[in-house]
Motif scaffolding. Structure first.
Motif, mmCIF file in Angstrom:
data_model
loop_
_atom_site.group_PDB
_atom_site.id
_atom_site.type_symbol
_atom_site.label_atom_id
_atom_site.label_comp_id
_atom_site.label_asym_id
_atom_site.label_seq_id
_atom_site.Cartn_x
_atom_site.Cartn_y
_atom_site.Cartn_z
ATOM 1 N N ASN A 1 0.803 -1.288 -0.123
ATOM 2 C CA ASN A 1 -0.061 -0.187 0.024
ATOM 3 C C ASN A 1 0.724 1.307 -0.219
ATOM 4 O O ASN A 1 0.525 2.094 -0.642
ATOM 5 C CB ASN A 1 -1.106 -0.010 1.135
ATOM 6 N N LEU A 2 1.942 1.299 0.710
ATOM 7 C CA LEU A 2 2.770 2.484 0.729
ATOM 8 C C LEU A 2 3.233 2.718 -0.683
ATOM 9 O O LEU A 2 3.845 3.642 -1.406
ATOM 10 C CB LEU A 2 3.971 2.228 1.769
ATOM 11 N N ALA A 3 3.935 1.393 -1.297
ATOM 12 C CA ALA A 3 4.483 1.388 -2.538
ATOM 13 C C ALA A 3 3.409 2.036 -3.681
ATOM 14 O O ALA A 3 3.877 3.031 -4.565
ATOM 15 C CB ALA A 3 5.127 0.164 -3.110
ATOM 16 N N TYR A 4 2.095 1.747 -3.472
ATOM 17 C CA TYR A 4 1.140 2.074 -4.500
ATOM 18 C C TYR A 4 1.045 3.927 -4.200
ATOM 19 O O TYR A 4 0.845 4.523 -5.221
ATOM 20 C CB TYR A 4 -0.076 1.528 -4.147
ATOM 21 N N GLU A 5 1.036 4.299 -2.979
ATOM 22 C CA GLU A 5 0.806 5.688 -2.782
ATOM 23 C C GLU A 5 1.905 6.458 -3.391
ATOM 24 O O GLU A 5 1.624 7.499 -3.735
ATOM 25 C CB GLU A 5 0.638 5.767 -1.349
ATOM 26 N N LEU A 6 3.281 5.877 -3.059
ATOM 27 C CA LEU A 6 4.392 6.085 -3.773
ATOM 28 C C LEU A 6 4.210 6.405 -5.341
ATOM 29 O O LEU A 6 4.590 7.548 -5.716
ATOM 30 C CB LEU A 6 5.550 5.370 -3.294
ATOM 31 N N HIS A 7 3.724 5.427 -5.660
ATOM 32 C CA HIS A 7 3.618 5.401 -7.245
ATOM 33 C C HIS A 7 2.418 6.533 -7.617
ATOM 34 O O HIS A 7 2.478 7.131 -8.730
ATOM 35 C CB HIS A 7 2.889 4.100 -7.832
ATOM 36 N N LEU A 8 1.511 6.855 -6.657
ATOM 37 C CA LEU A 8 0.383 7.612 -7.229
ATOM 38 C C LEU A 8 1.232 9.101 -6.997
ATOM 39 O O LEU A 8 0.867 10.210 -7.866
ATOM 40 C CB LEU A 8 -0.904 7.632 -6.369
ATOM 41 N N ALA A 9 1.818 9.216 -6.025
ATOM 42 C CA ALA A 9 2.312 10.670 -5.546
ATOM 43 C C ALA A 9 3.411 10.998 -6.388
ATOM 44 O O ALA A 9 3.621 12.448 -7.047
ATOM 45 C CB ALA A 9 2.775 10.741 -4.256
ATOM 46 N N SER A 10 4.205 10.135 -6.951
ATOM 47 C CA SER A 10 5.493 10.637 -7.857
ATOM 48 C C SER A 10 5.207 10.500 -9.129
ATOM 49 O O SER A 10 6.135 11.077 -9.873
ATOM 50 C CB SER A 10 6.515 9.569 -7.397
ATOM 51 N N GLU A 11 4.399 9.854 -9.781
ATOM 52 C CA GLU A 11 3.922 9.504 -11.117
ATOM 53 C C GLU A 11 5.406 9.068 -11.860
ATOM 54 O O GLU A 11 5.500 9.234 -13.046
ATOM 55 C CB GLU A 11 3.615 10.953 -11.633
ATOM 56 N N LYS A 12 6.075 8.159 -10.870
ATOM 57 C CA LYS A 12 7.003 7.437 -11.612
ATOM 58 C C LYS A 12 6.991 5.906 -11.340
ATOM 59 O O LYS A 12 6.129 5.682 -10.388
ATOM 60 C CB LYS A 12 8.290 8.026 -10.685
ATOM 61 N N PRO A 13 7.703 5.329 -12.274
ATOM 62 C CA PRO A 13 7.744 3.804 -12.050
ATOM 63 C C PRO A 13 8.332 3.356 -10.537
ATOM 64 O O PRO A 13 9.252 3.587 -10.108
ATOM 65 C CB PRO A 13 8.422 3.352 -13.144
ATOM 66 N N VAL A 14 7.325 2.609 -10.046
ATOM 67 C CA VAL A 14 7.548 1.954 -8.666
ATOM 68 C C VAL A 14 7.527 0.659 -8.671
ATOM 69 O O VAL A 14 6.343 0.112 -9.074
ATOM 70 C CB VAL A 14 6.549 2.545 -7.588
ATOM 71 N N VAL A 15 8.263 -0.139 -8.167
ATOM 72 C CA VAL A 15 8.297 -1.568 -7.941
ATOM 73 C C VAL A 15 8.352 -2.357 -6.555
ATOM 74 O O VAL A 15 9.092 -1.631 -5.822
ATOM 75 C CB VAL A 15 9.725 -2.247 -8.847
ATOM 76 N N TYR A 16 7.458 -2.880 -6.327
ATOM 77 C CA TYR A 16 7.228 -3.772 -4.864
ATOM 78 C C TYR A 16 8.005 -5.053 -5.088
ATOM 79 O O TYR A 16 7.420 -6.017 -5.750
ATOM 80 C CB TYR A 16 5.870 -3.690 -4.454
ATOM 81 N N LEU A 17 9.087 -5.450 -4.223
ATOM 82 C CA LEU A 17 9.577 -6.765 -4.224
ATOM 83 C C LEU A 17 9.300 -7.290 -2.858
ATOM 84 O O LEU A 17 9.852 -6.703 -1.813
ATOM 85 C CB LEU A 17 11.179 -6.342 -4.523
#
Length: 278
Positions: A1-17
């Motif tokens: 969920n933190l990774a998804y919020e990071l994805h939304l806020a930054s509008e940059k590619p985020v990967v969760y491992l």
């Protein structure tokens, strides 16, 4: 969920491992069926691991978040990936994604922990208000101070902070007892958690205006500095996100015996203003 919020806020590619190769449930929680997992790389010679092969273990969820799971299902019988292979995976992910969010299965200072925190910009230490969780958190902080140079990367997060605290412990003296600042707090929302997990959706997709989602968004702001510029620095017990208003020590309670008497000032944690990328 933190990774998804990071994805939304930054509008940059985020990967969760999720590196737990046996007990991870990321695929179930997100409702995805990966063709390949991190564990599928285990039997490969590291010299034969190339970009096209690494790309195959990455799944993009319909919400835009990229995901790498430790295993596809509980029947997988893969060996643990060797150190040099994990490092190669991390190098690849850092080259193609603005943020890499890694889920470690335990607080144990094993190879996987050491390898990942060596390369990390921030290490989120998550605790809840029950006695066993706080005891493990206290243990980890002490180990980090004495044996492993990770203390200045640590970000202490209290989960389910609005539930009733453990006997003898209240929110106002957590920072004093941990001797470390609390940077973020996540509210408890049991019904939303159950609905989100059952639907294969993220929290903000189910209840975008909930307190928990706002807490996650605030945590992203603290991590990236997009709004506040830096995480707060605590140089005495009365500062931080939890403000201590008295000097009560639970010396007569179970927690008093766990934490003992602490006189030292809290560690200031990460320096402000530094850039955060992983």
């Amino acid at each position: 969920n933190l990774a998804y919020e990071l994805h939304l806020a930054s509008e940059k590619p985020v990967v969760y491992l999720d590196i737990d190769q046996w007990y991870n449930n990321t695929a179930v929680l997100l409702g995805i069926t990966p063709d390949y997992s991190l564990g599928d790389l285990a039997e490969n010679n590291v010299d034969k691991i190339d970009d096209p092969l690494l790309k195959r273990i990455i799944v993009q969820h319909e919400n835009g978040l990229h995901v790498v799971v430790g295993n596809k299902n509980i029947l997988d019988n893969n060996d643990m990936i060797p150190p040099e292979l994990l490092e190669k995976v991390l190098v690849y992910l850092r080259a193609y994604f603005a943020y890499v969010v890694v889920d470690l299965p335990t607080y144990v200072l094993d190879f996987y922990h050491n390898c990942l925190v060596d390369q990390a910009d921030d290490v989120l230490l998550i605790s809840s208000l029950d006695v066993p969780a706080m005891f493990r958190t206290c243990q980890y902080l002490e180990l980090a101070r004495q044996y492993y140079p990770v203390i200045n990367k640590l970000i202490l997060v209290m989960n389910r902070w609005n539930l009733k605290a453990a006997y003898g412990m209240s929110n106002i003296n957590l920072e004093e007892q941990f001797q470390y600042p609390v940077y973020a707090r996540l509210a408890n929302d049991w019904e939303m958690n159950v609905e989100s997990n059952s639907r294969g959706s993220l929290r903000s997709q189910v209840k975008p205006k909930s307190e928990l989602v706002r807490n996650l968004q605030k945590q992203v702001e603290l991590l990236t500095g997009n709004v506040h510029g830096s995480k707060p620095v605590v140089d005495k017990p009365s500062q931080g996100l939890l403000f201590k208003t008295d000097d009560v020590k639970p010396s007569g309670s179970l927690l008093g015996r766990i934490f003992g008497s602490r006189k030292e000032p809290p560690n200031p944690g990460p320096e402000p203003g530094s850039e955060r990328h992983a």
